[in-house]
Design a protein around this motif. Structure first.
Motif, mmCIF file in Angstrom:
data_model
loop_
_atom_site.group_PDB
_atom_site.id
_atom_site.type_symbol
_atom_site.label_atom_id
_atom_site.label_comp_id
_atom_site.label_asym_id
_atom_site.label_seq_id
_atom_site.Cartn_x
_atom_site.Cartn_y
_atom_site.Cartn_z
ATOM 1 N N VAL A 1 0.831 -1.200 0.000
ATOM 2 C CA VAL A 1 0.000 0.000 0.000
ATOM 3 C C VAL A 1 0.867 1.252 0.000
ATOM 4 C CG1 VAL A 1 -1.621 1.357 1.368
ATOM 5 C CG2 VAL A 1 -1.988 -1.090 1.074
ATOM 6 N N LEU A 2 1.911 1.268 0.823
ATOM 7 C CA LEU A 2 2.767 2.444 0.889
ATOM 8 C C LEU A 2 3.516 2.656 -0.424
ATOM 9 C CD1 LEU A 2 4.229 2.242 4.508
ATOM 10 C CD2 LEU A 2 2.254 3.534 3.672
ATOM 11 N N VAL A 3 3.915 1.556 -1.050
ATOM 12 C CA VAL A 3 4.579 1.667 -2.346
ATOM 13 C C VAL A 3 3.611 2.213 -3.391
ATOM 14 C CG1 VAL A 3 5.481 0.301 -4.270
ATOM 15 C CG2 VAL A 3 6.388 -0.029 -1.975
ATOM 16 N N ALA A 4 2.375 1.714 -3.381
ATOM 17 C CA ALA A 4 1.385 2.220 -4.324
ATOM 18 C C ALA A 4 1.108 3.697 -4.077
ATOM 19 C CB ALA A 4 0.094 1.411 -4.208
ATOM 20 N N LEU A 5 1.013 4.078 -2.802
ATOM 21 C CA LEU A 5 0.782 5.474 -2.464
ATOM 22 C C LEU A 5 1.939 6.344 -2.936
ATOM 23 C CD1 LEU A 5 -0.953 7.581 -0.948
ATOM 24 C CD2 LEU A 5 0.384 7.040 1.101
ATOM 25 N N ASN A 6 3.165 5.899 -2.683
ATOM 26 C CA ASN A 6 4.328 6.656 -3.132
ATOM 27 C C ASN A 6 4.396 6.736 -4.651
ATOM 28 O OD1 ASN A 6 5.351 7.402 -0.658
ATOM 29 N ND2 ASN A 6 6.727 5.658 -0.479
ATOM 30 N N SER A 7 3.967 5.669 -5.309
ATOM 31 C CA SER A 7 3.982 5.668 -6.768
ATOM 32 C C SER A 7 3.095 6.769 -7.323
ATOM 33 C CB SER A 7 3.525 4.309 -7.302
ATOM 34 O OG SER A 7 4.369 3.276 -6.853
ATOM 35 N N VAL A 8 1.872 6.849 -6.803
ATOM 36 C CA VAL A 8 0.932 7.859 -7.274
ATOM 37 C C VAL A 8 1.414 9.254 -6.886
ATOM 38 C CG1 VAL A 8 -1.420 8.718 -7.059
ATOM 39 C CG2 VAL A 8 -1.002 6.260 -7.206
ATOM 40 N N PHE A 9 1.848 9.405 -5.633
ATOM 41 C CA PHE A 9 2.275 10.716 -5.152
ATOM 42 C C PHE A 9 3.515 11.189 -5.905
ATOM 43 C CE2 PHE A 9 1.127 13.674 -1.851
ATOM 44 C CZ PHE A 9 2.258 14.466 -1.697
ATOM 45 N N GLN A 10 4.368 10.261 -6.279
ATOM 46 C CA GLN A 10 5.588 10.621 -6.978
ATOM 47 C C GLN A 10 5.289 11.209 -8.350
ATOM 48 O OE1 GLN A 10 9.941 8.956 -6.442
ATOM 49 N NE2 GLN A 10 8.478 7.397 -6.961
ATOM 50 N N VAL A 11 4.323 10.611 -9.034
ATOM 51 C CA VAL A 11 3.928 11.145 -10.339
ATOM 52 C C VAL A 11 3.421 12.573 -10.195
ATOM 53 C CG1 VAL A 11 2.276 10.914 -12.228
ATOM 54 C CG2 VAL A 11 3.430 8.891 -11.325
ATOM 55 N N VAL A 12 2.669 12.836 -9.124
ATOM 56 C CA VAL A 12 2.050 14.149 -8.927
ATOM 57 C C VAL A 12 3.047 15.175 -8.401
ATOM 58 C CG1 VAL A 12 0.270 15.391 -7.641
ATOM 59 C CG2 VAL A 12 -0.207 13.107 -8.529
#
Length: 365
Positions: free
Chosen positions: A151-162
């Motif tokens: 979950v944290l990796v997925a969250l970081n993935s999305v946040f990183q793009v933004v």
């Protein structure tokens, strides 16, 4: 209880595959192979740069995409709510990853490399590229909470793009100006940086999501996780090794000609990993997360996405730039340090009293 946990930690290490156990050896061999190829194969550099994707050598681009896809295919995208309800974990992770981590790397880069602006910029970019790939491996080896890590990796993935492009602009241009320090003139616009993020993070993220969705729909979750994922899991490491060989082939002359510079780049990285991991682990225990989620919090906070940092540095400053070299040095330091921290983490399990239900570790699981 303590003896039981120590035995379980030893059992996890014993179950690792040859690829897992000797990962630092393979990384070192890939570096040496790249250096030798760059030194002894005539015309290799121009051949590798002949075809480009978004300004990056096509072999490197393919290596980066291959490396990140299997890890993102492991994410259980339908389990987001199972972890997002833990506000302590979510808030702590966001603060550590997106406020403290970049700020710490910014400070260390200026403290250790005040006279080397290219390397300093490269390290700041590394600090902005938060964990999305190798951290899952470290978390598994340390018997952390696999679902929380996903979950944290997925969250970081999305946040990183933004957020990546905006943070890059802030830490390279705005904050140094406020502090009276030299600013870096970034040739690429924030959109160009965001485009690199979208290509080298967005593509494998979408591919991983679609693979899981259609794989589970066709064969079921049991087959997908017990049969399919173990087959594609090692591909991430093969992609990493391939990318390192190509990068070191292109950077070989700089590395062998400037060993002192490489050592200076390594020092702030060592300090960064130590401070981020220890501080995050202690924070997890202090707020009552328990061992599994404390380990997950510490590894997701300490780990960095060097693949993305290298891609952005190459796209923005060039494949033979000092910024790219700083990113290339990253895996050299991260792998042995975080492997060592896995064993530190397993030894620290005795500090926790909650029942132990951590999963077995290993890349192929």
């Amino acid at each position: 209880m303590t003896e039981t946990r120590e035995r379980e930690g030893a059992a996890v290490a014993a179950k690792l595959s040859t690829l897992d156990r000797f990962l630092p050896v393979w990384i070192g061999a890939a570096m040496l192979a790249g250096l030798a190829a760059g030194r002894w194969v005539p015309g290799l550099g121009p051949a590798l740069n002949a075809v480009r994707l978004d300004g990056i050598s096509l072999p490197i681009a393919l290596g980066l995409l291959v490396m990140m896809y299997p890890v993102l295919a492991k994410v259980r995208y339908d389990r987001l709510e199972a972890v997002t309800g833990d506000k302590r974990l979510m808030v702590s992770s966001l603060v550590l990853n997106w406020i403290l981590g970049p700020a710490l790397m910014f400070a260390l880069a200026w403290i250790f490399l005040p006279d080397l602006p290219e390397y300093r910029t490269g390290l700041i970019i590394v600090g902005l590229a938060r964990c999305i790939a190798m951290v899952i491996i470290w978390n598994d080896l340390a018997c952390g909470d696999r679902e929380a890590a996903a979950v944290l990796v997925a969250l970081n993935s999305v946040f990183q793009v933004v957020a990546f492009a905006g943070l890059g602009w802030f830490y390279l241009s705005v904050l140094p100006g406020w502090l009276g320090l030299p600013t870096v003139g970034i040739e690429a616009s924030p959109w160009q940086i965001a485009k690199s993020v979208l290509i080298f993070l967005g593509i494998p993220l979408v591919a991983g999501y679609l693979t899981r969705r259609f794989g589970e729909r066709a064969k079921g979750r049991e087959w997908y996780e017990s049969r399919f994922l173990p087959r594609i899991g090692p591909v991430a490491l093969y992609g990493l090794l391939f990318t390192i060989v190509i990068l070191f082939a292109l950077q070989g002359e700089q590395i062998t000609a400037r060993p002192v510079d490489v050592a200076r780049i390594a020092l702030p990285l060592l300090a960064y990993f130590a401070v981020m991991w220890a501080g995050s682990f202690a924070l997890g225990k202090a707020i009552g997360l328990g061992y599994e989620r404390s380990a997950t919090l510490s590894f997701t906070a300490a780990g960095n996405n060097f693949e993305l940092a290298i891609a952005v540095a190459i796209a923005t400053f060039g494949v033979t730039s000092g910024q790219a070299l700083a990113g290339v040095v990253g895996p050299l330091i991260e792998v042995p340090v975080l492997v060592a921290l896995v064993y530190v983490s397993l030894a620290a399990r005795r500090w926790f009293t909650e029942p132990d239900s951590a999963p077995e570790g290993g890349i192929g699981r």
